[in-house]
Design a protein around this motif. Structure first.
Motif, PDB file in Angstrom:
ATOM      1  N   ASP A 288       0.242   3.951   1.603  1.00 44.87           N
ATOM      2  CA  ASP A 288      -0.045   4.828   2.743  1.00 44.87           C
ATOM      3  C   ASP A 288       0.793   4.486   3.979  1.00 44.87           C
ATOM      4  OD1 ASP A 288      -1.129   2.441   3.417  1.00 44.87           O
ATOM      5  OD2 ASP A 288      -3.199   3.134   3.589  1.00 44.87           O
TER       6      ASP A 288
ATOM      7  N   ARG B 110      -2.538   4.808   9.685  1.00 44.53           N
ATOM      8  CA  ARG B 110      -2.351   5.766   8.602  1.00 44.53           C
ATOM      9  C   ARG B 110      -2.179   7.161   9.207  1.00 44.53           C
ATOM     10  NH1 ARG B 110      -4.077   7.196   3.262  1.00 44.53           N
ATOM     11  NH2 ARG B 110      -4.904   5.235   2.489  1.00 44.53           N
TER      12      ARG B 110
ATOM     13  N   ASP C 222       0.835  -1.204   0.000  1.00 42.86           N
ATOM     14  CA  ASP C 222       0.000   0.000   0.000  1.00 42.86           C
ATOM     15  C   ASP C 222       0.867   1.249   0.000  1.00 42.86           C
ATOM     16  OD1 ASP C 222      -2.242  -1.505   0.027  1.00 42.86           O
ATOM     17  OD2 ASP C 222      -2.932  -0.939   2.034  1.00 42.86           O
TER      18      ASP C 222
ATOM     19  N   GLN D 113       1.045   1.849   5.644  1.00 43.55           N
ATOM     20  CA  GLN D 113       0.442   0.968   6.653  1.00 43.55           C
ATOM     21  C   GLN D 113       1.088  -0.413   6.652  1.00 43.55           C
ATOM     22  OE1 GLN D 113      -4.012   1.891   5.884  1.00 43.55           O
ATOM     23  NE2 GLN D 113      -3.749   1.861   8.088  1.00 43.55           N
TER      24      GLN D 113
HETATM   25 MG   LIG Z   1      -4.567   1.918   4.072  1.00 44.57          MG
END
Ligand SMILES: [Mg+2]
Ligand SMILES: Nc1nc2c(ncn2[C@@H]2O[C@H](COP(=O)(O)OP(=O)(O)O)[C@@H](O)[C@H]2O)c(=O)[nH]1
Length: 365
Positions: A96, A210, A94, A98
């Motif tokens: 972001d 996040r 991902d 995470q």
């Molecule tokens: Mg995420």
């Protein structure tokens, strides 16, 4: 040390601009000494994620960007990214932050050392892994989705919903034509598509919180997930789209009856009430199909919506004639029972409406 490209890291993004530089810096640290490239697959994010990635790409040749125009979808973005590399191993992570990128070298090591292995999955649910600071609601939803997915999965993955994994690229290319590419969970798609079960290993990691941007996981995504599961279980019998189209058609019958009843009770004569009912049902079906069944080809803007609505009404009117014609024929000339003939008519009408509207109302020109 060899110069050969070892691993591509595919990063699907939508509105992750603030996370791009941090992620690349973290990859650089985590994969030190390895030959890697990063491929951002961005769906033309309004926040300029692709620009941010290109800015880095000019300085660092290991960074690449695929900017998709007019398309959305996590799974299809991952597939395109994975097919865009020459590396023998590809990881999806991902954008972001995470997922724990420090796991990447271990994933790569496992695949390089053990040629019997096809996939290494980052798992939140094996010893040492975790869902971090998720709230209880999200944990419960995820557990439910995991349980559902186990029913279609051939292996005993602890975290089939994981969006963090590494796989041999030749498997992806082999499976790509048969992937359903709808929905949120590309790993699940890959694992269930392969006719021979993919051999996997799991490595624990803890899902991070996040800090920048926001989650795109919403109700529509949850629905897409259910649709993807349906597709895997029953899609070969009744295609997803046709099932949705027919389900919406049934709701349309309810709308028709409701409007018909209301108009009659207001004193309209039957013909007028019937016309009103049919028009309402078609309009209702058109808009619902436009937002759900044909979500990724949704018609937008007044002009396109109006044209689409007109063509949908024309298709359905012809479908209705076919429906009545077939039913009457079976009933009057083939001694069919009333219910059986009506059902056959409805089925033919539904297939007609579906086939023609998918071409003329939501077709690509
Ligand atoms: Mg995420
Ligand atoms: N290219 C692309 N990326 C997406 C799409 N939806 C989500 N993403 C990215 O997929 C990753 C995971 O999405 P996220 O919303 O964080 O899901 P969550 O972690 O389950 O809440 C992030 O990097 C998103 O930017 C999409 O439609 N297209």
């Amino acid at each position: 040390m060899s110069d050969l490209l070892e691993i591509a890291v595919v990063i699907p993004t939508f509105n992750e601009r603030a996370n791009v530089p941090t992620l690349v810096a973290k990859l650089d640290q985590a994969l030190v000494g390895r030959q890697w490239e990063a491929i951002f697959v961005d769906d033309d994010s309004p926040d300029g994620t692709a620009d941010a990635a290109r800015e880095l790409a000019r300085l660092d040749r290991r960074v690449r960007v695929i900017q998709r125009i007019g398309r959305r979808g996590l799974s299809s973005a991952c597939i395109e990214g994975m097919c865009a590399t020459a590396a023998p191993v590809v990881a999806v992570i991902d954008g972001d932050l995470q997922h724990d990128e420090t796991l990447l070298p271990a994933m790569l090591d496992l695949l390089q050392r053990d040629t019997e292995l096809d996939v290494v999955v980052g798992s939140r649910f094996v010893a040492g892994g975790g869902t971090g600071d998720w709230d209880r609601d999200r944990v419960a939803k995820s557990a439910f989705a995991t349980k559902l997915s186990r029913r279609v999965l051939k292996g005993d993955l602890s975290d089939p919903m994981s969006g963090f994994f590494a796989i041999r690229t030749d498997h992806v290319r082999r499976l790509a034509p048969d992937l359903s590419a709808i929905g949120f969970k590309i790993l699940l798609d890959l694992m269930t598509t392969s006719s021979e079960p993919l051999r996997f290993a799991e490595l624990p990691y803890t899902f991070r919180l996040r800090t920048e941007g926001e989650s795109k996981l919403d109700h529509v995504v949850a629905m897409e997930y259910l649709i993807a599961l349906y597709d895997r279980m029953f899609g070969h019998v009744v295609p997803v789209r046709f099932a949705m189209f027919s389900g919406i058609g049934v709701l349309g019958v309810g709308v028709h009856m409701g409007v018909l009843g209301a108009a009659l009770s207001l004193g309209a004569d039957f013909l007028l009430a019937q016309i009103l009912g049919a028009m309402s049902a078609m309009t209702f079906n058109f808009f619902l199909n436009n937002t759900l069944t044909y979500r990724e080809r949704r018609l937008k803007g007044f002009r396109k919506l109006f044209d689409g609505w007109v063509s949908f009404c024309i298709v359905c009117s012809v479908g209705l004639i076919a429906n009545i014609g077939i039913a009457a024929f079976l009933h009057d000339f083939r001694d069919g029972s009333a219910a059986g003939s009506a059902l056959a008519g409805i089925l033919v009408g539904a297939v007609w409406n579906y086939a023609l509207s998918s071409k003329f109302t939501w077709g690509r020109y």
